[in-house]
Design a protein around this motif. Sequence first.
Motif, PDB file in Angstrom:
ATOM      1  N   THR B  38    -129.333  74.816  -3.280  1.00  0.00           N
ATOM      2  CA  THR B  38    -128.411  74.844  -2.147  1.00  0.00           C
ATOM      3  C   THR B  38    -127.577  76.110  -2.245  1.00  0.00           C
ATOM      4  O   THR B  38    -127.021  76.419  -3.301  1.00  0.00           O
ATOM      5  CB  THR B  38    -127.477  73.611  -2.171  1.00  0.00           C
ATOM      6  OG1 THR B  38    -128.286  72.444  -2.050  1.00  0.00           O
ATOM      7  CG2 THR B  38    -126.491  73.645  -1.013  1.00  0.00           C
ATOM      8  N   ASN B  39    -127.538  76.857  -1.150  1.00  0.00           N
ATOM      9  CA  ASN B  39    -126.854  78.149  -1.160  1.00  0.00           C
ATOM     10  C   ASN B  39    -125.711  78.156  -0.143  1.00  0.00           C
ATOM     11  O   ASN B  39    -125.819  77.571   0.928  1.00  0.00           O
ATOM     12  CB  ASN B  39    -127.869  79.259  -0.821  1.00  0.00           C
ATOM     13  CG  ASN B  39    -127.259  80.653  -0.852  1.00  0.00           C
ATOM     14  OD1 ASN B  39    -126.549  81.065   0.056  1.00  0.00           O
ATOM     15  ND2 ASN B  39    -127.529  81.373  -1.924  1.00  0.00           N
ATOM     16  N   ARG B  40    -124.620  78.810  -0.515  1.00  0.00           N
ATOM     17  CA  ARG B  40    -123.479  78.935   0.394  1.00  0.00           C
ATOM     18  C   ARG B  40    -123.039  80.397   0.440  1.00  0.00           C
ATOM     19  O   ARG B  40    -122.880  81.040  -0.600  1.00  0.00           O
ATOM     20  CB  ARG B  40    -122.323  78.061  -0.104  1.00  0.00           C
ATOM     21  CG  ARG B  40    -121.077  78.130   0.784  1.00  0.00           C
ATOM     22  CD  ARG B  40    -119.935  77.331   0.184  1.00  0.00           C
ATOM     23  NE  ARG B  40    -120.156  75.903   0.287  1.00  0.00           N
ATOM     24  CZ  ARG B  40    -119.758  75.161   1.334  1.00  0.00           C
ATOM     25  NH1 ARG B  40    -119.125  75.729   2.337  1.00  0.00           N
ATOM     26  NH2 ARG B  40    -119.983  73.871   1.352  1.00  0.00           N
ATOM     27  N   TRP B  41    -122.860  80.883   1.651  1.00  0.00           N
ATOM     28  CA  TRP B  41    -122.366  82.250   1.843  1.00  0.00           C
ATOM     29  C   TRP B  41    -120.897  82.320   1.485  1.00  0.00           C
ATOM     30  O   TRP B  41    -120.104  81.455   1.876  1.00  0.00           O
ATOM     31  CB  TRP B  41    -122.564  82.647   3.308  1.00  0.00           C
ATOM     32  CG  TRP B  41    -121.975  83.967   3.679  1.00  0.00           C
ATOM     33  CD1 TRP B  41    -122.193  85.165   3.078  1.00  0.00           C
ATOM     34  CD2 TRP B  41    -121.089  84.226   4.769  1.00  0.00           C
ATOM     35  NE1 TRP B  41    -121.495  86.152   3.726  1.00  0.00           N
ATOM     36  CE2 TRP B  41    -120.805  85.605   4.765  1.00  0.00           C
ATOM     37  CE3 TRP B  41    -120.507  83.430   5.759  1.00  0.00           C
ATOM     38  CZ2 TRP B  41    -119.964  86.203   5.707  1.00  0.00           C
ATOM     39  CZ3 TRP B  41    -119.676  84.014   6.690  1.00  0.00           C
ATOM     40  CH2 TRP B  41    -119.406  85.393   6.665  1.00  0.00           C
ATOM     41  N   GLY B  43    -119.192  85.752   1.372  1.00  0.00           N
ATOM     42  CA  GLY B  43    -118.659  86.867   2.167  1.00  0.00           C
ATOM     43  C   GLY B  43    -119.509  88.094   1.932  1.00  0.00           C
ATOM     44  O   GLY B  43    -119.936  88.339   0.791  1.00  0.00           O
ATOM     45  N   ASN B  47    -123.332  85.539  -2.049  1.00  0.00           N
ATOM     46  CA  ASN B  47    -123.596  84.118  -1.822  1.00  0.00           C
ATOM     47  C   ASN B  47    -123.955  83.469  -3.148  1.00  0.00           C
ATOM     48  O   ASN B  47    -124.276  84.148  -4.124  1.00  0.00           O
ATOM     49  CB  ASN B  47    -124.670  83.909  -0.742  1.00  0.00           C
ATOM     50  CG  ASN B  47    -125.995  84.536  -1.090  1.00  0.00           C
ATOM     51  OD1 ASN B  47    -126.717  84.070  -1.967  1.00  0.00           O
ATOM     52  ND2 ASN B  47    -126.338  85.631  -0.389  1.00  0.00           N
ATOM     53  N   THR B  49    -125.789  80.081  -5.223  1.00  0.00           N
ATOM     54  CA  THR B  49    -126.724  78.960  -5.198  1.00  0.00           C
ATOM     55  C   THR B  49    -126.347  77.940  -6.267  1.00  0.00           C
ATOM     56  O   THR B  49    -126.014  78.306  -7.394  1.00  0.00           O
ATOM     57  CB  THR B  49    -128.167  79.444  -5.437  1.00  0.00           C
ATOM     58  OG1 THR B  49    -128.577  80.256  -4.330  1.00  0.00           O
ATOM     59  CG2 THR B  49    -129.138  78.274  -5.571  1.00  0.00           C
TER      60      THR B  49
END
Lengths: 192, 192
Positions: B38-41, B43, B47, B49
């Motif tokens: 699961t990856n979240r940006w 800025g 990002n 993971t």
Amino acid sequence: MTQVTERVRNGVDTGQMFGTLDAIKAQPELGRFQFRATNRWIGGAHNRTTIKDFHGAGQEDTSRAEAFEIDAGEPAVLLGIDTGPNPAEYLLHALAACLTTSLVYVAAARGVELTEVESTLEGDMDVRGALGIDDHYRNGFERIRASFRVEGDAPEEKLREVVERASQRSAVYDMVTNGVPVELEVETWRSS
Amino acid sequence: MTQVTERVRNGVDTGQMFGTLDAIKAQPELGRFQFRATNRWIGGAHNRTTIKDFHGAGQEDTSRAEAFEIDAGEPAVLLGIDTGPNPAEYLLHALAACLTTSLVYVAAARGVELTEVESTLEGDMDVRGALGIDDHYRNGFERIRASFRVEGDAPEEKLREVVERASQRSAVYDMVTNGVPVELEVETWRSS
């Protein structure tokens, strides 16, 4: 003030971005890059990759003061002691990261301000392939599902176009979907 | 005492290894695995993971007490601030790590005691592809060179066979050389 604020969008300096594009258009040899990784086995499923220098924009890049060190491993059920994500999980990470950065850059170039980008990737494999038990199964993932959730200040259709364009330009998406030729060279020594 | 010593080779419990092979042969559904990321940006090119649970050996695996978190980024010349290796470098890492673990496991199974495994991987790309400047260039690496140095207590020819077999069984080598179908799903929201 307004110009300065708008120049950086999604954390990307769009002035630098368009400057880079112009520089490479004017001098195409600046587009040649070489990335590198050096890996050393530590024990069992534990190995560590060091990443630092690369070649790009016409020179050896030495802007990184320190090397990145990343550890790989396997969980207990795959005979490791969880010293890091396993290599197949790192491939999912590489794909998620590349699609995310690509879409953030595309959005910045198109004037879309993003507020959230999240993704979940799943890869299915039957390890009978990699374990050599049954050749009906390939070694790697049979397929990967990548689910993206994207929020930004544009109509949903435009946000979809940004993701679509990102997948058409992502380096890792290209490699994972189309494959890359790998030349494998081996030097061996008998230990004394 | 001798039996105990020989059971663990290259840090791999060969007793557990052959037991796993037997279990999957007897009950093939144990071979089905699903890995996730699961990856979240955060800025710009930054990002992150998160990797933790997976499905395998007939159940949801919850043996990992903590999640792995891995950060991606880009160097300054590619508009980032070096928050981590870039996605293409992570792909090189995934390939190096998988080939290394595969050859360590193959060596353990074949009674070869390894003393050193090192590799250097290089990937060449012309970013005119990914930047959308010139469609004559693909987005990803044109080719990857992987150079392995392997030392162990066997004749050089046998060590070469171990590497050869490892490349025939490596999950990531299969995926990188042959490609994998990727299903991309997108949900979008207009920010309020």
